[in-house]
Design an enzyme around this catalytic site. Structure first.
Site, PDB file in Angstrom:
ATOM      1  N   ARG A  52       0.874  -1.172   0.000  1.00 15.52           N
ATOM      2  CA  ARG A  52       0.000   0.000   0.000  1.00 15.52           C
ATOM      3  C   ARG A  52       0.918   1.231   0.000  1.00 15.52           C
ATOM      4  O   ARG A  52       2.129   1.132   0.126  1.00 15.52           O
ATOM      5  CB  ARG A  52      -1.021  -0.014   1.140  1.00 15.52           C
ATOM      6  CG  ARG A  52      -0.653  -0.667   2.421  1.00 15.52           C
ATOM      7  CD  ARG A  52       0.428   0.025   3.210  1.00 15.52           C
ATOM      8  NE  ARG A  52       0.196   1.450   3.351  1.00 15.52           N
ATOM      9  CZ  ARG A  52       1.128   2.327   3.662  1.00 15.52           C
ATOM     10  NH1 ARG A  52       2.397   1.929   3.841  1.00 15.52           N
ATOM     11  NH2 ARG A  52       0.878   3.609   3.771  1.00 15.52           N
ATOM     12  N   GLY A  53       0.283   2.410  -0.145  1.00 15.45           N
ATOM     13  CA  GLY A  53       1.061   3.636  -0.308  1.00 15.45           C
ATOM     14  C   GLY A  53       1.169   3.914  -1.799  1.00 15.45           C
ATOM     15  O   GLY A  53       1.539   3.022  -2.581  1.00 15.45           O
ATOM     16  N   ALA A  54       0.823   5.156  -2.195  1.00 14.49           N
ATOM     17  CA  ALA A  54       0.658   5.452  -3.624  1.00 14.49           C
ATOM     18  C   ALA A  54       1.864   5.066  -4.498  1.00 14.49           C
ATOM     19  O   ALA A  54       1.704   4.344  -5.495  1.00 14.49           O
ATOM     20  CB  ALA A  54       0.296   6.929  -3.794  1.00 14.49           C
ATOM     21  N   ARG A  95      -7.148  -0.704  -7.007  1.00 14.65           N
ATOM     22  CA  ARG A  95      -7.562   0.350  -6.061  1.00 14.65           C
ATOM     23  C   ARG A  95      -7.791   1.633  -6.870  1.00 14.65           C
ATOM     24  O   ARG A  95      -7.070   1.879  -7.837  1.00 14.65           O
ATOM     25  CB  ARG A  95      -6.511   0.595  -4.965  1.00 14.65           C
ATOM     26  CG  ARG A  95      -6.472  -0.518  -3.918  1.00 14.65           C
ATOM     27  CD  ARG A  95      -5.560  -0.154  -2.753  1.00 14.65           C
ATOM     28  NE  ARG A  95      -6.194   0.705  -1.771  1.00 14.65           N
ATOM     29  CZ  ARG A  95      -5.545   1.249  -0.726  1.00 14.65           C
ATOM     30  NH1 ARG A  95      -4.244   1.033  -0.565  1.00 14.65           N
ATOM     31  NH2 ARG A  95      -6.170   2.010   0.144  1.00 14.65           N
ATOM     32  N   GLN A 197      -1.998   2.588   9.945  1.00 10.21           N
ATOM     33  CA  GLN A 197      -0.708   2.726   9.254  1.00 10.21           C
ATOM     34  C   GLN A 197       0.321   3.476  10.109  1.00 10.21           C
ATOM     35  O   GLN A 197       1.521   3.196  10.059  1.00 10.21           O
ATOM     36  CB  GLN A 197      -0.891   3.494   7.930  1.00 10.21           C
ATOM     37  CG  GLN A 197      -1.549   2.716   6.818  1.00 10.21           C
ATOM     38  CD  GLN A 197      -3.047   2.899   6.782  1.00 10.21           C
ATOM     39  OE1 GLN A 197      -3.683   3.186   7.787  1.00 10.21           O
ATOM     40  NE2 GLN A 197      -3.635   2.732   5.606  1.00 10.21           N
ATOM     41  N   ASP A 238      -2.054  10.868  -2.262  1.00  6.46           N
ATOM     42  CA  ASP A 238      -2.423   9.800  -3.217  1.00  6.46           C
ATOM     43  C   ASP A 238      -2.776  10.360  -4.577  1.00  6.46           C
ATOM     44  O   ASP A 238      -2.659   9.669  -5.601  1.00  6.46           O
ATOM     45  CB  ASP A 238      -3.591   8.979  -2.666  1.00  6.46           C
ATOM     46  CG  ASP A 238      -3.108   8.121  -1.517  1.00  6.46           C
ATOM     47  OD1 ASP A 238      -3.048   8.652  -0.390  1.00  6.46           O
ATOM     48  OD2 ASP A 238      -2.721   6.967  -1.762  1.00  6.46           O
ATOM     49  N   ASN A 248      -5.543  12.346   0.322  1.00  3.38           N
ATOM     50  CA  ASN A 248      -4.611  11.550   1.131  1.00  3.38           C
ATOM     51  C   ASN A 248      -5.424  10.766   2.156  1.00  3.38           C
ATOM     52  O   ASN A 248      -6.657  10.848   2.189  1.00  3.38           O
ATOM     53  CB  ASN A 248      -3.577  12.468   1.810  1.00  3.38           C
ATOM     54  CG  ASN A 248      -2.446  11.673   2.446  1.00  3.38           C
ATOM     55  OD1 ASN A 248      -1.884  10.770   1.816  1.00  3.38           O
ATOM     56  ND2 ASN A 248      -2.105  11.965   3.690  1.00  3.38           N
ATOM     57  N   LYS A 249      -4.736  10.017   2.963  1.00  2.00           N
ATOM     58  CA  LYS A 249      -5.373   9.132   3.947  1.00  2.00           C
ATOM     59  C   LYS A 249      -6.451   9.850   4.750  1.00  2.00           C
ATOM     60  O   LYS A 249      -6.252  10.986   5.175  1.00  2.00           O
ATOM     61  CB  LYS A 249      -4.275   8.576   4.866  1.00  2.00           C
ATOM     62  CG  LYS A 249      -4.711   7.644   5.970  1.00  2.00           C
ATOM     63  CD  LYS A 249      -5.589   6.498   5.517  1.00  2.00           C
ATOM     64  CE  LYS A 249      -5.010   5.708   4.376  1.00  2.00           C
ATOM     65  NZ  LYS A 249      -5.996   4.784   3.757  1.00  2.00           N
TER      66      LYS A 249
HETATM   67  O1  MRU Z   1      -4.469   3.153   2.139  1.00  3.03           O
HETATM   68  P1  MRU Z   1      -3.004   3.382   1.988  1.00  3.03           P
HETATM   69  O2  MRU Z   1      -2.210   2.872   3.146  1.00  3.03           O
HETATM   70  O3  MRU Z   1      -2.489   2.922   0.655  1.00  3.03           O
HETATM   71  O4  MRU Z   1      -2.868   4.972   2.018  1.00  3.03           O
HETATM   72  C1  MRU Z   1      -1.591   5.544   1.969  1.00  3.03           C
HETATM   73  C2  MRU Z   1      -1.608   7.023   2.064  1.00  3.03           C
HETATM   74  O5  MRU Z   1      -2.639   7.648   2.134  1.00  3.03           O
HETATM   75  C3  MRU Z   1      -0.292   7.719   1.988  1.00  3.03           C
HETATM   76  O6  MRU Z   1      -0.295   8.879   2.754  1.00  3.03           O
HETATM   77  C4  MRU Z   1      -0.011   8.081   0.510  1.00  3.03           C
HETATM   78  O7  MRU Z   1      -0.228   6.993  -0.315  1.00  3.03           O
HETATM   79  C5  MRU Z   1       1.363   8.582   0.319  1.00  3.03           C
HETATM   80  S1  MRU Z   1       2.562   7.283   0.535  1.00  3.03           S
HETATM   81  C6  MRU Z   1       4.075   7.936   0.157  1.00  3.03           C
END
Ligand code: MRU
Length: 345
Positions: A52-54, A95, A197, A238, A248-249
């Site tokens: 996970r993470g963009a 996703r 996270q 994201d 973002n999250k």
């Molecule tokens: O649902 P996730 O864990 O994929 O969400 C991640 C985030 O929102 C991060 O802040 C974002 O992807 C940036 S990661 C460098």
């Protein structure tokens, strides 16, 4: 392309014939890798949030396309291209919110479209470059962001934006790492409900690097700001719209609203692969809704009176953001000028 060596734990490892994915659902209790040899498996690893993470999602998808080409390419069967395009479709459906996924798939598809005889070397080179460029961008953003935060006494971050969420080093967490290497700033991490996270991943990553971090409940953020302990909230993204709105999250928007009330600044750190040049505002960003079961205690599973609403991202309006840091430069006060200039340099 400057190559930076990766350090610490790796979210993704290319073996030459497979992709090993660290199962982040099991952290910090267990370090366990799953190995994938086809694109379908990689798409499932993204959907289930093993990775996970963009940026990491984009890199994983790129290697997923490599696996697809390795599996389907044949000199005698011209149908291989259809199979690979179908796999790209499956990866694209894994996703919806992080634009890095679609950005990476578009790059891979362009290489595929341009290749005649044997696409294998070019398709692998493209995935490897996406991976290496992401790490290089993170180191660059680390320095640019740390310059701006030079006088900060305390910062807070949200979600996980470190090596686990990227090719390596991290975006917002990369800035925090670079800043801490210069001066011992106080770092707070929000737990980031419901998937945790912050509590499970960010705290773990920083502790691995022996960087002191203080965990707070998400609901303690206002009180922390009120105490005067932090000057900046530093987060990743994201998807960034051209007007500077940032998806973002979930919880990032709340932090930005609170930050305004308490004279705390907000910094967003993301590579330009996170800017969606096709949308003008955050209203056009699809926000992923995940299963109720990720939020609801199991005892309510069959209770028809109880449900859960579980959007896992939100959009922070550009006017609440003080700085957007990318590898191509910084935009201060994006609410006034947007970020489109970053795509033109
Ligand atoms: O649902 P996730 O864990 O994929 O969400 C991640 C985030 O929102 C991060 O802040 C974002 O992807 C940036 S990661 C460098």
């Amino acid at each position: 392309m400057t190559r930076h060596k990766q350090s610490g734990v790796l979210a993704l490892q290319w073996t030459g014939h497979s992709l090993k994915v660290l199962d982040q659902r099991q952290l910090p209790e267990k370090i366990s890798y799953d190995e994938y040899t086809d694109a379908y498996g990689v798409a499932e690893a993204i959907t289930t949030m093993r990775v996970r993470g963009a940026p990491a999602i984009g890199i994983a998808a790129a290697y997923g396309v490599v696996l697809s080409v390795y599996q389907h390419y044949s000199q005698i069967d011209n149908n291989w291209r259809q199979h690979v395009l179908a796999d790209i479709g499956t990866l694209a459906n894994s996703r919806p919110t992080a634009v890095n996924l679609f950005w990476a798939l578009n790059q891979m598809k362009a290489v595929l479209d341009g290749e005649g005889d044997n696409p294998r070397p070019a398709i692998f080179a493209c995935a490897e470059k996406i991976h290496a460029d992401d790490i290089a961008a993170n180191y660059k953003m680390g320095e640019l962001g740390a310059d701006i935060l030079a006088n900060a006494k305390g910062i807070m971050t949200h979600c996980n934006t470190g090596a686990l969420a990227t090719g390596g080093y991290g975006t917002a967490l990369g800035v925090i790492r670079s800043l801490y290497a210069r001066n011992a700033v106080k770092i707070y991490a929000g737990e980031t409900r419901p998937w945790l996270q912050g509590q499970r991943l960010t705290v773990w990553e920083l502790a691995q690097d022996k960087i002191p971090v203080t965990l707070i409940a998400d609901s303690a953020a206002a009180w922390l700001m009120r105490s005067g302990a932090i000057d900046w909230v530093v987060v990743g993204a994201d998807r960034i719209a051209l007007n500077g709105d940032v998806a973002n999250k979930i919880g990032t928007y709340s932090l930005a609203v609170l930050a305004k009330q308490h004279n705390v600044k907000v910094m967003v750190v993301a590579p330009t692969s996170t800017i969606d040049g096709s949308i003008n505002s955050g209203d056009q960003i699809e926000i992923e809704q995940r299963q109720q079961s990720e939020l609801l205690p199991a005892c309510y599973k069959d209770n028809t009176f109880v449900s859960a609403w579980n959007p896992v991202f939100d959009v922070t309006p550009a006017e609440l953001i003080s700085a957007i840091v990318t590898e191509r430069g910084v935009v201060m006060n994006p609410g006034e000028i947007g970020v489109d200039r970053l795509l033109k340099t």
